[in-house]
Design a protein around this motif. Sequence first.
Motif, PDB file in Angstrom:
ATOM      1  N   ILE A   6      55.702 -29.591  76.049  1.00  0.00           N
ATOM      2  CA  ILE A   6      55.575 -28.136  76.180  1.00  0.00           C
ATOM      3  C   ILE A   6      54.101 -27.806  75.979  1.00  0.00           C
ATOM      4  N   GLU A   7      53.418 -27.536  77.063  1.00  0.00           N
ATOM      5  CA  GLU A   7      51.960 -27.391  77.059  1.00  0.00           C
ATOM      6  C   GLU A   7      51.583 -26.530  78.255  1.00  0.00           C
ATOM      7  N   ASP A   8      50.785 -25.473  77.997  1.00  0.00           N
ATOM      8  CA  ASP A   8      50.488 -24.545  79.089  1.00  0.00           C
ATOM      9  C   ASP A   8      49.208 -24.862  79.853  1.00  0.00           C
ATOM     10  N   GLU A   9      48.445 -25.871  79.412  1.00  0.00           N
ATOM     11  CA  GLU A   9      47.299 -26.288  80.227  1.00  0.00           C
ATOM     12  C   GLU A   9      47.810 -27.329  81.202  1.00  0.00           C
ATOM     13  N   LEU A  51      54.630 -30.658  71.419  1.00  0.00           N
ATOM     14  CA  LEU A  51      54.604 -29.196  71.423  1.00  0.00           C
ATOM     15  C   LEU A  51      53.215 -28.656  71.136  1.00  0.00           C
ATOM     16  N   ASP A  52      52.676 -27.925  72.091  1.00  0.00           N
ATOM     17  CA  ASP A  52      51.432 -27.196  71.884  1.00  0.00           C
ATOM     18  C   ASP A  52      51.762 -25.955  71.049  1.00  0.00           C
ATOM     19  N   LEU A  53      50.781 -25.467  70.261  1.00  0.00           N
ATOM     20  CA  LEU A  53      51.081 -24.291  69.420  1.00  0.00           C
ATOM     21  C   LEU A  53      50.801 -22.977  70.136  1.00  0.00           C
ATOM     22  N   MET A  54      49.665 -22.908  70.850  1.00  0.00           N
ATOM     23  CA  MET A  54      49.310 -21.652  71.531  1.00  0.00           C
ATOM     24  C   MET A  54      49.945 -21.660  72.915  1.00  0.00           C
ATOM     25  N   LEU A  55      51.040 -20.935  73.070  1.00  0.00           N
ATOM     26  CA  LEU A  55      51.804 -20.946  74.318  1.00  0.00           C
ATOM     27  C   LEU A  55      52.099 -19.523  74.750  1.00  0.00           C
ATOM     28  N   THR A 101      45.444 -33.394  66.467  1.00  0.00           N
ATOM     29  CA  THR A 101      44.464 -32.358  66.741  1.00  0.00           C
ATOM     30  C   THR A 101      43.785 -32.647  68.074  1.00  0.00           C
ATOM     31  N   LYS A 102      43.713 -31.613  68.923  1.00  0.00           N
ATOM     32  CA  LYS A 102      42.990 -31.766  70.195  1.00  0.00           C
ATOM     33  C   LYS A 102      41.489 -31.719  69.923  1.00  0.00           C
ATOM     34  N   PRO A 103      40.654 -32.474  70.627  1.00  0.00           N
ATOM     35  CA  PRO A 103      41.055 -33.494  71.605  1.00  0.00           C
ATOM     36  C   PRO A 103      41.508 -34.767  70.898  1.00  0.00           C
TER      37      PRO A 103
HETATM   38 CA    CA Z   1      47.968 -23.800  74.758  1.00  0.00          CA
END
Ligand code: CA
Length: 226
Positions: A6-9, A51-55, A101-103
């Motif tokens: 689940i990732e919006d990028e 799971l990405d947090l900022m979605l 943590t990204k990256p």
């Molecule tokens: Ca995001």
Amino acid sequence: MRALVIEDEPRLARNIARMLREEVGYAVDVSGDGEDGLHMARTNPYDIVILDLMLPRLDGLSLLRQLRSDSVTTPVLILTARGGTDDVVAGLDAGSDDYLTKPFEAAELLARCKALVRRSYGSADDAVRVGDLVIDTGARRVTRGGRRIVLPPMEYHLLEYLARRKNEVVSKTEILEHLYEFDWERFSNVIEVYISALRRKLDQDGEPGLIVTHRGMGYMLQEPGE
Ligand code: CA
């Protein structure tokens, strides 16, 4: 094994999906927003959720809280761009199993995913043993009584899934749901083919059969004599 990303990028989501498919052979579904992701995580039996947090539509932490309050226990690995300890603590509080943590490095993501899946099926190391059958899930290497058994990818993934659930009857639907992506119904006829190929390769020269058919229920990888 089957994963949900689940990732919006879009580019990052595609890269993660490709790594999981190519490097560890998982079936992978991708969702680009929180509401859709929550729906997918609730309705499919994933072995891991990344799971990405900022979605958009629903943030990752709310999604995770909702999932846990619905008693979905799938391991969840959080991806956080911010790297702040507050995020990590909130994620763990909300029911995540691990975070990155990204990256991040591809190798670390894969190692963490493999460890979470392994743990969720109750094994402490990479090797799964069923009688004299040993499946090294790290190297994807199979031996029986020391004899090397070379398997094409789908036969290997099927065997690994049965081995993770050894001594349990596993239904054909469960196999399909864990081995294929969303359109798994169309593969339903191939499972018998893989099972008979596996039997031919696993059981040689009068060795006791390891895969037992439970008519109308499914298959069980079983220690001989159990
Ligand atoms: Ca995001």
